[in-house]
Design an enzyme around this catalytic site. Structure first.
Site, mmCIF file in Angstrom:
data_model
loop_
_atom_site.group_PDB
_atom_site.id
_atom_site.type_symbol
_atom_site.label_atom_id
_atom_site.label_comp_id
_atom_site.label_asym_id
_atom_site.label_seq_id
_atom_site.Cartn_x
_atom_site.Cartn_y
_atom_site.Cartn_z
ATOM 1 N N LYS A 81 44.786 73.734 -46.356
ATOM 2 C CA LYS A 81 45.529 72.775 -45.525
ATOM 3 C C LYS A 81 46.934 73.328 -45.275
ATOM 4 O O LYS A 81 47.575 73.843 -46.193
ATOM 5 C CB LYS A 81 45.600 71.419 -46.227
ATOM 6 C CG LYS A 81 46.142 70.286 -45.361
ATOM 7 C CD LYS A 81 46.121 68.959 -46.122
ATOM 8 C CE LYS A 81 46.601 67.801 -45.250
ATOM 9 N NZ LYS A 81 46.619 66.519 -45.988
ATOM 10 N N SER A 156 44.804 62.618 -43.254
ATOM 11 C CA SER A 156 45.442 63.702 -42.540
ATOM 12 C C SER A 156 44.700 65.035 -42.643
ATOM 13 O O SER A 156 44.837 65.898 -41.781
ATOM 14 C CB SER A 156 46.855 63.905 -43.067
ATOM 15 O OG SER A 156 46.832 64.312 -44.424
ATOM 16 N N SER A 180 43.999 60.909 -47.711
ATOM 17 C CA SER A 180 43.916 62.036 -46.776
ATOM 18 C C SER A 180 42.903 63.107 -47.157
ATOM 19 O O SER A 180 42.614 63.993 -46.351
ATOM 20 C CB SER A 180 45.291 62.695 -46.624
ATOM 21 O OG SER A 180 46.127 61.880 -45.846
#
Ligand SMILES: [Zn+2]
Lengths: 492, 498
Positions: A81, A156, A180
């Site tokens: 990420k 997210s 997330s």
């Protein structure tokens, strides 16, 4: 499509370590897959082909030299990420304000992945500064859900989850501030784990809300997540909030769970997480999962967590408050975007922040600035902290009655792109079931529990702080009763 | 605004000053408050930085244990209680020299609270200053404004930022409001800062150099009409960077406040800056709205919870504190209060103690430092401790006198030689040929010559008026250019007249 991209991380590692395939071949297969499908998915913000192949070659060299692999995942590819710093790749946190920024240092998670010989393929898309539930708030375009490209992959960490579902990587790293990791896992039919707060170092994780953020493993199987968990977890002296105790033995727990015996375990159904506001298909999938757990020998009990209903409100005070302070550093003075308008430092700061931050980030900075203002602090931040304490007590009481708690991971399945982007409250409701865990600092994960109208549904399993072993055991047992979910082929 | 100041005597006639002092002390830990960067003064700009003290995205703070210990030792020396549990807070405001745009500081949970410091005023009176708190925080970087006339940010062409200082540990020590100082407010302020400096120096936790900014003082002052008990609006004067400035800033603000109040105007609650050259203060930037720092507990750090054992262990490491030491030396050396105060004011205490430690009797050591050496320092316009002579060298000179190898006059010449850089006392004696003449043959000749030259005096001595021998001693000393041992000369005179 190469078969290699369909394998689990555990299987890939076995083949690489037995020299049946090389780490370079595995890396190349995934890079080819990314090249083939990521145009349609947009899971990656940056692909580091050369670095990935070089790292894989080092693993091959060391295996050829007869050295034991650096870790059980040496040579296995991973999607990181874009919120973790990487000294050899840009790090943007999905924000325009960090476009092109190259950190001078590796996050602890990044460093541990490198030390473990994991092949980092690149950086994945995310909502700006991890604020959002769809990746629609990324400054670099939305990621599409491999199950239905007109729908969001969740957020997210939508990029990491989509990369797994689209077979672009067998492993990924996410961060979970209010869901997330778990919500994108649920939306994409993958496994996502939010470890106990302090279980994985936050050093080099670009902060959203410091007291809630937690990095964690993402994978397509429970065992793969467990293998990754043990690579990235553990005490870090660079993170004061890191827990100074050994990583729970989650790999052993996952292997034990795969035997499919949960006799003697009590599974608590949280009364407040379900029913109204949850899609019928999601609820049906959850009910089926409960029956499955009973079949495995678990005792299902109902528990009540009466303060969970205040969780969302408390979360949307604490999170923006910390965000407003954490994001103050993006001021054009030292790094990142700089808009040279105006004659004073203040004017340059203001112009840069105006141009560099997206709407959701601005919304939360304004909310948080307001909530912390003198005269409002007690009513907002102070009250929210009290709710946090009450939620922790709810968890403690519930864990006295059950070894793990379960709920649907999300109220709905993946929603269409554009559906909620202008309705922040509807977007926030996505995290209803996942937020209490972040507020309490406990552990939770989402495992696939089937499809509803062709879209994946996630089962959330929650455990006490440092209780990851039992959580993985239950997840692996449940997983053993199901066929893996495979997304339809993506067109580029 | 108000044009003329009110005369100081007039101010204290009609107003009571209320004084408060906030002192920032930079700790001399090897590393910064929240990272491992070095803290040395004067390094090339931006060479003592890392992701954490630059506030780079993703970086996190880790508390420096040595800084916490220093803070606790300061708190203990100030008779404070040490908080058993406390968190850091974030003080949020935007400023380019602050990398994170918040300062990590102990806000409402300071590590030390409720203490006191006894300070000695010029006349020897002891004044107790109550301490509200001592808390830890991190320093900011430094801005250098280039272009424009004033070195201020306004009018500058551009600004340079140096983050070497960012994250250096600071202790802020805040007094309670100090009432009842009256006309002595400026003196109390100076005496307090002096006492605090000496205390912290004795703890060895800071260089406490006001000229280098490792000790910085803010003066809070308000006036209330005499006897009214009504608390006035206060001003906060920053940039007060010497002991003398502390005194002058208080005096100036008292006169300025009185002028504003006399004109029927209101004191603006504001930050002011002390101007060293004019000994005045000027208003800082005018804030349109009151500053709201949006404090909240620092979520990146865990609370500090010093155990009782740790506190007691640190209490055991406190050195003899300055006032205790003074009381001891006063007793050991048999000094009056006034004599002690003179020594303290002259900055001679350490030097004398070191001279005594090097073997000299206290009386001799004291008389050398406060008399001849003090004159030399005055003449050179330096402080005593800046004279190029060590306590050990002074002790050696004293020993040479005691051993009869030097008399006082020669000893002063030896000291002159040391001060002139001619080396150790023995080398100066050697090089300048300053040994006392102790060859009796040469001395007897000189004595006989002197007696012959002053027959009337010689007769008096023979008549038993021994005191008259002084004139002959003087003549002999003159003849031998002072190198004779006066005591031996006197003995020989008595002998020759016997
Ligand atoms: Zn540093």
């Amino acid at each position: 499509m190469s078969d290699l991209t369909r394998l689990t991380a555990a299987d890939l590692a076995a083949k690489i370590h037995s020299r049946e395939v090389s780490a370079v071949e595995v890396a190349q297969a995934h890079l080819d897959r990314i090249a083939a499908v990521d145009g349609g998915v947009h899971a990656f913000l940056h692909v580091a082909s050369d670095a990935a192949l070089a790292s894989a070659a080092l693993v091959d060299d060391s295996i050829a030299a007869g050295t034991a692999p650096a870790s059980p995942l040496a040579g296995v590819p991973l999607a990181l990420k874009d919120v973790f710093t990487t000294a050899d790749m840009p790090t943007t946190a999905g924000s325009r304000i960090l476009e092109g920024w190259r950190p001078p240092y590796d996050a602890t998670v990044t460093a541990r992945l490198r030390a473990a010989g994991v092949t980092i393929l690149g950086k994945t898309n995310m909502d700006e500064f991890a604020m959002g539930s769809s990746t629609e708030y990324s400054a670099y375009g939305v990621t599409r859900n491999p199950w239905d490209p007109s729908r969001v992959p969740g957020g997210s960490g939508g990029g990491s989850a989509a990369a797994l579902a689209a077979f672009e990587a067998p492993l990924a790293i996410g961060t979970d501030t209010g869901g997330s990791i778990r919500q994108p896992a649920a939306f994409t039919g993958t496994v996502g784990v939010k470890p106990t707060y302090g279980g994985v170092s936050r050093y080099g994780l670009i902060a959203c809300a410091s007291s809630l953020d937690q990095g964690g493993p993402c994978a397509r199987t429970v065992l793969d997540a467990a293998l990754l968990h043990e690579v990235i977890g553990g005490h870090d002296p660079l993170d004061s909030t890191s827990i100074d105790s050994p990583v729970p033995s989650v790999v052993a727990a996952a292997r034990q769970g795969a035997d499919g015996d949960l006799s003697g375990l009590r599974v608590g159904v949280v009364r407040e997480l379900g029913g109204e506001g949850y899609q019928p298909g999601v609820q049906a999938s959850f009910d089926a999962a409960l029956r499955q757990l009973e079949k495995l020998g678990a005792e299902v009990v109902e528990v009540s967590c009466p303060h969970f209903e205040y969780g969302l409100a408390a979360y949307y005070l604490i999170l923006p408050s910390e965000v407003s302070s954490n994001l103050a550093r993006f001021d054009a003075m030292r790094y990142g975007l700089r808009v040279d308008e105006g004659a004073s430092a203040e004017a340059v700061m203001a112009a840069t922040r105006e141009a560099g931050f997206g709407p959701e980030v601005k919304r939360r900075i304004i909310l948080g600035t307001y909530a912390l203002s003198s005269g409002y602090y007690d009513a907002y931040y102070g009250q929210a902290q009290k709710v946090r304490t009450l939620i922790s007590r709810d968890f403690a009481a519930a864990f006295a009655q059950a070894d793990v708690l379960v709920s649907p991971a999300t109220p709905t399945t993946a929603f269409p792109i554009g559906d909620k982007v202008d309705d922040p409250l509807a977007m926030y409701l996505n995290d209803l079931a996942t937020i209490p865990t972040n507020l309490a600092g406990t552990a939770a994960m989402s495992v696939p529990s089937g499809l509803s109208d062709g879209l994946p549904v996630g089962l959330q399993i929650m455990a006490p702080a440092l209780g990851e072993a039992v959580m993985y055991r239950v997840a692996a047992a449940y997983e053993s009763t199901r066929e893996p979910l495979v997304a339809p082929e993506v067109s580029a | 605004m108000t044009a003329s100041l009110v005369d100081f005597d007039d101010v204290v006639e009609r107003y009571d000053p209320m004084l408060g002092l906030e002192v920032h002390v930079e700790l001399n830990t090897n590393t910064k408050m929240f990272c491992g960067c070095p803290t040395g003064f004067g390094a090339e700009p931006n060479t003592q930085v890392c992701p954490t003290c630059l506030g780079l995205p993703g970086s996190l703070p880790v508390v420096n244990r040595a800084a916490v210990e220093s803070a606790m030792r300061i708190g203990l020396a100030l008779n404070c209680s040490i908080a058993p549990w406390g968190r850091f807070a974030r003080k949020n405001y935007f400023y380019p020299d602050m990398p994170k745009n918040f300062q990590t500081s102990q806000y409402d949970e300071p590590i030390a609270v409720d203490g006191w410091l006894d300070v000695t005023l010029d006349d020897g009176e002891i004044f107790r200053v109550e301490i509200e708190r001592a808390h830890m925080e991190e320093d900011t970087g430094k801005s250098l404004h280039v272009g424009g006339a004033t070195g201020r940010i306004h009018g500058a062409e551009y600004s340079l930022l140096d983050y070497n200082r960012a994250g250096v540990p600071l202790i802020e020590i805040v007094t309670k409001m100090i009432p009842g100082t009256r006309e002595r407010a400026p003196e109390v302020a100076r005496a307090y800062v002096t006492a605090l400096r000496d205390l912290i120096k004795s703890l060895g936790v800071s260089d406490v150099r006001m000229d280098q900014g490792s000790m910085r003082c803010d003066v809070n002052l308000s006036l209330s009409p005499r006897g009214s008990g009504i608390l006035g609006t206060r001003s906060e004067t920053k940039n007060v960077n010497s002991l003398r400035s502390v005194e002058r800033a208080v005096r100036y603000e008292m006169c300025r406040h009185a002028a504003v109040l006399d004109a029927g105007e209101k004191i603006v609650q504001e930050t002011r800056h002390f101007q060293e050259d004019t000994a005045t203060t000027r208003s800082g930037r005018v804030k349109e709205t009151s500053e709201d720092y949006r404090y909240f507990p620092e979520p990146d750090l865990v609370p500090i919870a010093p155990s009782a054992e740790w506190v007691e262990e640190l209490r055991g490491t406190l050195p003899e504190l300055p006032w205790a030491r003074r009381a001891r030396l006063q007793a050991e050396w048999g000094l009056s209060d006034e004599e002690l105060r003179d020594l303290v004011n002259a900055g001679a205490l350490d030097l004398i103690e070191a001279t005594v430690a090097a073997g000299a009797p206290a009386g001799e050591a004291r008389s050398w430092w406060v008399a001849y050496l003090a004159q030399q320092a005055n003449a050179r316009e330096v402080t005593l401790d800046a004279l190029p002579i060590t306590p050990a060298q002074v002790a050696r000179v004293i020993a040479l006198v005691a051993g009869g190898e030097l008399n006082n006059k020669l000893a002063r010449q030896v000291v002159d030689g040391v001060l002139a850089g001619e080396g150790e006392p023995d080398a100066v004696v050697e090089a300048r040929g300053l040994k006392v003449v102790s060859d009796d043959g040469a001395l007897i000749a000189a004595v006989d010559e002197a007696l012959a030259a002053q027959p009337d005096v010689a007769q008096k001595i023979r008549d038993g008026k021994v005191a008259a021998a002084g004139a002959i001693v003087g003549a002999v000393m003159k003849a031998t250019k002072g190198q004779a041992d006066a005591k031996r000369v006197r003995e020989l005179i008595i002998e020759r007249c016997g």
